[in-house]
Design an enzyme around this catalytic site. Structure first.
Site, PDB file in Angstrom:
ATOM      1  N   ALA A 195       0.978  -0.988  -0.345  1.00 58.73           N
ATOM      2  CA  ALA A 195      -0.177   0.049   0.561  1.00 58.73           C
ATOM      3  C   ALA A 195       0.721   0.911   0.218  1.00 58.73           C
ATOM      4  O   ALA A 195       0.368   2.539  -0.213  1.00 58.73           O
ATOM      5  CB  ALA A 195      -0.528  -0.016   1.355  1.00 58.73           C
ATOM      6  N   SER A 196       2.651   1.481   0.137  1.00 60.45           N
ATOM      7  CA  SER A 196       3.177   2.443  -0.058  1.00 60.45           C
ATOM      8  C   SER A 196       2.987   2.927  -1.352  1.00 60.45           C
ATOM      9  O   SER A 196       3.120   4.332  -1.301  1.00 60.45           O
ATOM     10  CB  SER A 196       4.663   1.943   0.062  1.00 60.45           C
ATOM     11  N   ARG A 197       2.483   2.252  -2.130  1.00 60.78           N
ATOM     12  CA  ARG A 197       2.805   3.097  -3.761  1.00 60.78           C
ATOM     13  C   ARG A 197       2.195   2.892  -4.569  1.00 60.78           C
ATOM     14  O   ARG A 197       1.467   1.545  -4.638  1.00 60.78           O
ATOM     15  CB  ARG A 197       4.185   3.588  -4.908  1.00 60.78           C
ATOM     16  N   ASN A 236      -2.365  -6.887  -2.464  1.00 63.84           N
ATOM     17  CA  ASN A 236      -1.813  -6.145  -4.176  1.00 63.84           C
ATOM     18  C   ASN A 236      -0.447  -6.373  -3.947  1.00 63.84           C
ATOM     19  O   ASN A 236       0.469  -6.210  -5.256  1.00 63.84           O
ATOM     20  CB  ASN A 236      -2.485  -4.468  -3.721  1.00 63.84           C
ATOM     21  N   SER A 251      -2.766  -9.870 -12.829  1.00 67.85           N
ATOM     22  CA  SER A 251      -2.012  -9.424 -14.055  1.00 67.85           C
ATOM     23  C   SER A 251      -2.240  -9.617 -15.795  1.00 67.85           C
ATOM     24  O   SER A 251      -2.660 -10.740 -15.273  1.00 67.85           O
ATOM     25  CB  SER A 251       0.083  -9.498 -14.365  1.00 67.85           C
ATOM     26  N   TYR A 274       6.720 -14.151 -13.488  1.00 68.64           N
ATOM     27  CA  TYR A 274       5.722 -13.996 -13.268  1.00 68.64           C
ATOM     28  C   TYR A 274       4.495 -14.208 -13.365  1.00 68.64           C
ATOM     29  O   TYR A 274       3.729 -13.866 -12.728  1.00 68.64           O
ATOM     30  CB  TYR A 274       6.221 -12.314 -13.646  1.00 68.64           C
ATOM     31  N   ALA A 286       4.199 -17.032 -14.363  1.00 63.63           N
ATOM     32  CA  ALA A 286       3.021 -18.385 -14.033  1.00 63.63           C
ATOM     33  C   ALA A 286       2.700 -18.292 -12.829  1.00 63.63           C
ATOM     34  O   ALA A 286       1.717 -18.761 -12.400  1.00 63.63           O
ATOM     35  CB  ALA A 286       4.889 -18.828 -13.723  1.00 63.63           C
ATOM     36  N   LYS A 337       1.729 -15.611 -10.976  1.00 66.68           N
ATOM     37  CA  LYS A 337       0.091 -14.709 -11.280  1.00 66.68           C
ATOM     38  C   LYS A 337      -1.006 -15.731 -12.271  1.00 66.68           C
ATOM     39  O   LYS A 337      -2.333 -15.714 -11.692  1.00 66.68           O
ATOM     40  CB  LYS A 337      -0.226 -13.583 -12.465  1.00 66.68           C
TER      41      LYS A 337
END
Length: 264
Positions: free
Chosen positions: A15-17, A82, A140, A153, A155, A157
């Site tokens: 949640a920082s960006r 997220n 994604s 990545y 795979a 997701k």
């Protein structure tokens, strides 16, 4: 439109960006109690948000996050998984199946799949005890459009998509809805930071970083909109899925990708 989120308790990871920050802000604006999870606090978190520092590569961290939310607010109604993307210390894109080694694969799955699985496992008893809730997993477009770039990545997701559907089926009768949002390329610091994706692709394409963001990447990915996705555009879909107004939506996947995914 009132999303009926006032007073509800929402955990947002990463949640920082970027997308996570946009989601945290949006849910807070809708009146939710937001538990914002990241390794370090972003300076732009909503004033009402409770930041919980956690490294989700630590298998024990998700249980501590949920316990803190229950301690502060009495329960959890919404979980937005997220956190994801390049594991800490990793730069993407990586091209070629043989490029990531064994440790790269393990780290990618730990960050993009196992952290979300652990968050879901930690929150389900709390949600079912309250009569239900909403889980939104940020996946994604590459999960359903395989290619030689970032294959580990994609795979991870893809596996997250499978988990989302399976959990929605098993726990729907107990009031827990599970949905997936699949962004395309989103204009965050993942692209724009020094050494980020835009610079990596610029070196491959012989173009400037600015040209990659504005033209090369949208063209390479065949985005119908002709531009990268804005974080707020993803956050708006997440907020709607978190809302009771989406009470009959579960087990679904929503592409917010500028037309990246071409298949039916």
């Amino acid at each position: 439109m009132d999303l009926e989120l006032s007073g509800r308790v929402a955990i947002v990871t990463g949640a920082s960006r970027g997308i996570g920050l946009a989601v945290a802000r949006t849910l807070a604006e809708e009146g939710a109690h937001v538990v914002a999870v990241s390794r370090t606090a972003g300076g732009e978190l909503p004033g009402k948000a409770l930041h919980v520092a956690a490294d989700l590569m630590d298998p024990q961290a998700p249980a501590r996050v949920v316990a803190r939310a229950v301690e502060e607010f009495g329960g959890v109604d919404v979980l937005v998984n997220n956190a994801g993307g390049p594991p800490p210390g990793v730069t993407l894109p990586r091209v070629g199946f043989l490029t990531p080694d064994e440790e790269d694969w393990q780290a990618m799955f730990a960050f993009n799949l196992f952290s979300a699985v652990r968050m879901i496992r930690a929150v389900l008893p709390v949600m079912t005890g309250r009569g239900g809730g909403s889980i939104v997993n940020v996946s994604s477009g590459t999960a359903r459009q395989p290619g030689p770039m970032n294959v580990d990545y994609g795979a991870a997701k893809s596996a997250l998509n499978h988990v989302s559907k399976a959990v929605s089926e098993e726990f729907g009768g107990q009031g827990v809805r599970v949905n997936t949002v699949s962004p395309g390329p989103v204009l965050t610091d993942w692209w724009t930071k020094e050494g980020g994706a835009a610079e990596v692709i610029a070196g491959m394409a012989g173009a400037s970083k600015e040209a990659v963001v504005a033209e090369v990447a949208p063209g390479m990915m065949k985005l119908v909109t002709g531009r990268l996705v804005r974080p707020q555009e993803v956050a708006d879909v997440v907020a709607l899925l978190a809302s009771p107004r989406s009470g009959s939506t579960t087990g679904a996947e929503f592409a917010v990708d500028g037309g990246f995914l071409k298949e039916l």
